[in-house]
Design a protein around this motif. Sequence first.
Motif, PDB file in Angstrom:
ATOM      1  N   VAL A 166       5.868   8.532  -3.190  1.00  0.00           N
ATOM      2  CA  VAL A 166       7.031   8.515  -4.080  1.00  0.00           C
ATOM      3  C   VAL A 166       6.619   9.021  -5.459  1.00  0.00           C
ATOM      4  O   VAL A 166       5.694   8.499  -6.081  1.00  0.00           O
ATOM      5  CB  VAL A 166       7.635   7.105  -4.185  1.00  0.00           C
ATOM      6  CG1 VAL A 166       8.840   7.120  -5.124  1.00  0.00           C
ATOM      7  CG2 VAL A 166       8.063   6.609  -2.807  1.00  0.00           C
ATOM      8  N   ASN A 195       3.698   3.636  -3.159  1.00  0.00           N
ATOM      9  CA  ASN A 195       4.736   3.376  -4.152  1.00  0.00           C
ATOM     10  C   ASN A 195       4.029   3.061  -5.481  1.00  0.00           C
ATOM     11  O   ASN A 195       4.191   1.991  -6.046  1.00  0.00           O
ATOM     12  CB  ASN A 195       5.576   2.181  -3.688  1.00  0.00           C
ATOM     13  CG  ASN A 195       6.920   2.083  -4.357  1.00  0.00           C
ATOM     14  OD1 ASN A 195       7.929   2.495  -3.807  1.00  0.00           O
ATOM     15  ND2 ASN A 195       6.962   1.527  -5.555  1.00  0.00           N
ATOM     16  N   ALA A 203       9.557  -0.741  -2.785  1.00  0.00           N
ATOM     17  CA  ALA A 203       8.715  -1.250  -1.693  1.00  0.00           C
ATOM     18  C   ALA A 203       9.237  -2.587  -1.173  1.00  0.00           C
ATOM     19  O   ALA A 203       9.245  -2.835   0.039  1.00  0.00           O
ATOM     20  CB  ALA A 203       7.271  -1.389  -2.172  1.00  0.00           C
TER      21      ALA A 203
END
Length: 215
Positions: free
Chosen positions: A103, A75, A16
């Motif tokens: 993710v 994330n 990120a």
Amino acid sequence: MKMTKIAILGAAGQIAQLVEPMLLKNDNIDMILYLRHPNKLKQINEAREKVIKGDASNFNELKEALTDVDLVYANLAGSNIEEQAKTVVKAMDANNIKRLIWVSSLGIYNEVPGKFGEWNKNILGSYLTTYRAAADQITASDLDYTIIRPAWLTNKDEISYEKTVGAKTPFKGTEVSRLSVADYIAALIENPTKDVKANVGLDKAGTDGDKPAWY
């Protein structure tokens, strides 16, 4: 041109924090940085980035943070990842947000072949089960998701990756750089109609083996 507002959940994560400066190069993108520990963020562009302290498993906090957001990039990590996934879906639905980039991890669909697949399963163990359960929450939703399954991550200063699309498509390679994953995520954010409802494995071509070379 209308500004696009992106929410980054788990904004202190290593990937990120590589995505954020990439997005700052686009003057039409503002960001909500949502995370539990804001002190972990390095540098903030106060004009374009708003930091919100919160937990992705807390529906009320997340729902409020996602007000007027156009796209969510998650994330996230942790043993309660399935609960976080449920809350993200619910909070996005409450705000009528469709686009999600999520993710996850390679191996959640038992899609990694051969000795590397066996090694990956032995190392990651129950982590794969919890991350699969979270991914199932996303794919069962009505969201326009992209699930990303990166290979084992390196800190190499390179952008070099290939994709395997589909949960049942055999995974290639063993490793990929965090910078490569960040580059792909930034490309999706800037082109949100790309890879919708797709489940994408990412690796660096030519890194096949029984385990990552650096391990």
